[in-house]
Design an enzyme around this catalytic site. Structure first.
Site, PDB file in Angstrom:
ATOM      1  N   ALA A 186       0.870  -1.174   0.000  1.00  0.00           N
ATOM      2  CA  ALA A 186       0.000   0.000   0.000  1.00  0.00           C
ATOM      3  C   ALA A 186       0.907   1.225   0.000  1.00  0.00           C
ATOM      4  O   ALA A 186       2.082   1.138   0.389  1.00  0.00           O
ATOM      5  CB  ALA A 186      -0.879  -0.019   1.230  1.00  0.00           C
TER       6      ALA A 186
ATOM      7  N   GLY B  61       0.489  -4.941   0.864  1.00  0.00           N
ATOM      8  CA  GLY B  61      -0.693  -4.990   0.003  1.00  0.00           C
ATOM      9  C   GLY B  61      -0.434  -5.714  -1.310  1.00  0.00           C
ATOM     10  O   GLY B  61      -1.370  -6.231  -1.936  1.00  0.00           O
TER      11      GLY B  61
ATOM     12  N   GLU C 203      -0.879  -9.252  -0.497  1.00  0.00           N
ATOM     13  CA  GLU C 203      -2.320  -9.432  -0.254  1.00  0.00           C
ATOM     14  C   GLU C 203      -3.089  -9.476  -1.577  1.00  0.00           C
ATOM     15  O   GLU C 203      -4.026 -10.269  -1.739  1.00  0.00           O
ATOM     16  CB  GLU C 203      -2.821  -8.310   0.662  1.00  0.00           C
ATOM     17  CG  GLU C 203      -2.274  -8.488   2.089  1.00  0.00           C
ATOM     18  CD  GLU C 203      -2.505  -7.289   2.982  1.00  0.00           C
ATOM     19  OE1 GLU C 203      -2.181  -6.156   2.535  1.00  0.00           O
ATOM     20  OE2 GLU C 203      -2.992  -7.452   4.111  1.00  0.00           O
TER      21      GLU C 203
ATOM     22  N   GLU D 110       4.459  -5.053   7.349  1.00  0.00           N
ATOM     23  CA  GLU D 110       3.714  -3.965   8.012  1.00  0.00           C
ATOM     24  C   GLU D 110       4.173  -3.677   9.439  1.00  0.00           C
ATOM     25  O   GLU D 110       4.193  -2.517   9.858  1.00  0.00           O
ATOM     26  CB  GLU D 110       2.207  -4.277   8.033  1.00  0.00           C
ATOM     27  CG  GLU D 110       1.521  -4.131   6.691  1.00  0.00           C
ATOM     28  CD  GLU D 110       1.565  -5.388   5.832  1.00  0.00           C
ATOM     29  OE1 GLU D 110       2.347  -6.308   6.143  1.00  0.00           O
ATOM     30  OE2 GLU D 110       0.818  -5.441   4.843  1.00  0.00           O
TER      31      GLU D 110
HETATM   32  N1  COA Z   1       4.606   3.128  -0.781  1.00  0.00           N
HETATM   33  C1  COA Z   1       5.005   4.272  -1.341  1.00  0.00           C
HETATM   34  N2  COA Z   1       6.143   4.404  -2.025  1.00  0.00           N
HETATM   35  C2  COA Z   1       6.913   3.314  -2.146  1.00  0.00           C
HETATM   36  C3  COA Z   1       6.566   2.087  -1.573  1.00  0.00           C
HETATM   37  C4  COA Z   1       5.351   2.017  -0.863  1.00  0.00           C
HETATM   38  N3  COA Z   1       4.900   0.874  -0.307  1.00  0.00           N
HETATM   39  N4  COA Z   1       7.538   1.187  -1.845  1.00  0.00           N
HETATM   40  C5  COA Z   1       8.470   1.835  -2.567  1.00  0.00           C
HETATM   41  N5  COA Z   1       8.085   3.134  -2.749  1.00  0.00           N
HETATM   42  C6  COA Z   1       8.806   4.185  -3.474  1.00  0.00           C
HETATM   43  C7  COA Z   1      10.010   4.689  -2.711  1.00  0.00           C
HETATM   44  O1  COA Z   1       9.612   5.645  -1.732  1.00  0.00           O
HETATM   45  C8  COA Z   1      10.828   5.290  -3.813  1.00  0.00           C
HETATM   46  O2  COA Z   1      10.259   6.532  -4.173  1.00  0.00           O
HETATM   47  P1  COA Z   1      11.214   7.829  -4.383  1.00  0.00           P
HETATM   48  O3  COA Z   1      12.138   7.442  -5.512  1.00  0.00           O
HETATM   49  O4  COA Z   1      10.244   8.916  -4.741  1.00  0.00           O
HETATM   50  O5  COA Z   1      11.932   8.026  -3.102  1.00  0.00           O
HETATM   51  C9  COA Z   1      10.575   4.339  -4.975  1.00  0.00           C
HETATM   52  O6  COA Z   1       9.356   3.658  -4.659  1.00  0.00           O
HETATM   53  C10 COA Z   1      11.671   3.302  -5.146  1.00  0.00           C
HETATM   54  O7  COA Z   1      11.830   2.619  -3.912  1.00  0.00           O
HETATM   55  P2  COA Z   1      13.236   2.467  -3.153  1.00  0.00           P
HETATM   56  O8  COA Z   1      12.953   2.263  -1.700  1.00  0.00           O
HETATM   57  O9  COA Z   1      14.139   3.599  -3.511  1.00  0.00           O
HETATM   58  O10 COA Z   1      13.769   1.125  -3.816  1.00  0.00           O
HETATM   59  P3  COA Z   1      14.806   0.083  -3.171  1.00  0.00           P
HETATM   60  O11 COA Z   1      15.186  -0.840  -4.261  1.00  0.00           O
HETATM   61  O12 COA Z   1      15.868   0.770  -2.427  1.00  0.00           O
HETATM   62  O13 COA Z   1      13.938  -0.732  -2.073  1.00  0.00           O
HETATM   63  C11 COA Z   1      12.003  -1.911  -1.259  1.00  0.00           C
HETATM   64  C12 COA Z   1      12.868  -1.540  -2.473  1.00  0.00           C
HETATM   65  C13 COA Z   1      10.764  -2.650  -1.750  1.00  0.00           C
HETATM   66  C14 COA Z   1      12.799  -2.808  -0.294  1.00  0.00           C
HETATM   67  C15 COA Z   1      11.597  -0.633  -0.507  1.00  0.00           C
HETATM   68  O14 COA Z   1      11.047   0.283  -1.450  1.00  0.00           O
HETATM   69  C16 COA Z   1      10.575  -0.826   0.577  1.00  0.00           C
HETATM   70  O15 COA Z   1      10.891  -1.324   1.660  1.00  0.00           O
HETATM   71  N6  COA Z   1       9.298  -0.425   0.303  1.00  0.00           N
HETATM   72  C17 COA Z   1       8.232  -0.487   1.282  1.00  0.00           C
HETATM   73  C18 COA Z   1       7.722  -1.897   1.425  1.00  0.00           C
HETATM   74  C19 COA Z   1       6.656  -1.956   2.481  1.00  0.00           C
HETATM   75  O16 COA Z   1       6.863  -1.735   3.657  1.00  0.00           O
HETATM   76  N7  COA Z   1       5.423  -2.280   2.046  1.00  0.00           N
HETATM   77  C20 COA Z   1       4.293  -2.444   2.907  1.00  0.00           C
HETATM   78  C21 COA Z   1       3.514  -1.198   2.955  1.00  0.00           C
HETATM   79  S1  COA Z   1       2.128  -1.370   4.040  1.00  0.00           S
END
Ligand code: COA
Length: 261
Positions: A67, A112, A115, A135
């Protein structure tokens, strides 16, 4: 609504390929994307020319990274409950559409995203995929059905390990615990999903629908209630033209031509 669409749909040979298209945000599900998924999935359910849905993510990195955390961060408890209920309703509509859906997990399927994949009928994963429910690392719990569908798919013990540690697992481990049906090289992912879809499309459409219904409704019932419901649907399937055609084609050693009635 402004800006480019965040969900793409392309239908070919009775297969609707639905692509979550926010690659710059790793296809994170904001409200608008959820609304678009809902609209497209509902329309696919009503469209008799579509038999199977394939869901995937744009780009090479992510299926859906969760999400949208930016949107989540500003919610009050009342808004959070409504947000979870609305998202759950979208995923339950997908799960109960009466048509099979295949998640082609091409990268991160987190929160999400996992999910969404679990609301699909089947899950195929690229070797590079990473799946998890992170989460708790954000101080929240899964809210789009993760606590319920994950426990039903892999058992409470494994589900709780994933949910409480928040650590993602790779595709092989996801396959080992039964979270995904199959793991394939990234380049083979969409062809494999399409091939599975085509196989299902050769089967009796009414039987496919009843089988989906029997499994999903049965999971909400006691075994005795489920067996009784299964027998009733089996009886109904015996009244279809598809059943007559399927059994006749077998006897005549030819491929059946199902009409879905
Ligand atoms: N919501 C909003 N934005 C998200 C996102 C999310 N769930 N997951 C990734 N993004 C965005 C990042 O903020 C980044 O945006 P920016 O370039 O404007 O800063 C872009 O997507 C790329 O992500 P980034 O974190 O730079 O890539 P990465 O390869 O370093 O890491 C992940 C990848 C998936 C490990 C990391 O993005 C992450 O942990 N995301 C969140 C996962 C999460 O907790 N999901 C559950 C949400 S309830």
């Amino acid at each position: 609504m402004s800006g480019p669409t965040s969900v793409l749909v392309e239908t070919k040979e009775r297969i609707a390929r639905i692509t979550i298209n926010r690659p710059e945000k790793l296809n994170a599900l904001d409200r608008r994307t959820m609304q678009e998924i809902d609209r497209i999935v509902t329309a696919a359910g009503d469209d008799p020319s579509i038999g199977v849905l394939i869901l995937t993510g744009a780009g090479e990195k992510a299926f859906v990274a969760g999400a949208d955390i930016g949107e989540l961060s500003s919610q009050t408890p009342v808004e959070g409950t409504a947000y979870a209920r609305a998202g759950q309703a979208v995923l339950t509509r997908l799960e109960r559409l009466g048509k099979p859906s295949i998640a082609a997990i091409n990268g991160y399927a987190l929160g999400g995203g996992l999910e969404l994949a679990m609301a699909c009928t089947l899950r195929l994963a690229a070797e590079s995929a990473k799946l998890g429910q992170p989460e708790v690392a954000l101080g929240i719990i899964p809210g789009y059905g993760g606590t319920q569908r994950l426990a039903r798919l892999v058992g409470a013990g494994r589900a709780l390990e994933l949910i409480l540690t928040g650590e993602p697992i790779d595709a092989r481990e996801a396959h080992r615990i039964g979270l995904v049906n199959r793991v394939v090289p990234a380049a083979d992912l969409l062809p494999a999903a399409e091939s599975t879809a085509r196989t299902i499309l050769t089967r009796g459409p009414v039987a496919v629908r009843y089988a989906l219904q029997a499994v999903h409704e049965g999971l909400q019932m006691t075994q005795d209630e489920g067996l009784s419901m299964e027998a009733a649907l089996f009886g109904l399937s015996c009244a279809t033209e598809d059943m007559r055609e399927g059994t006749r084609a077998f006897v005549e050693k030819r491929k059946p031509v199902f009409k879905g009635r």
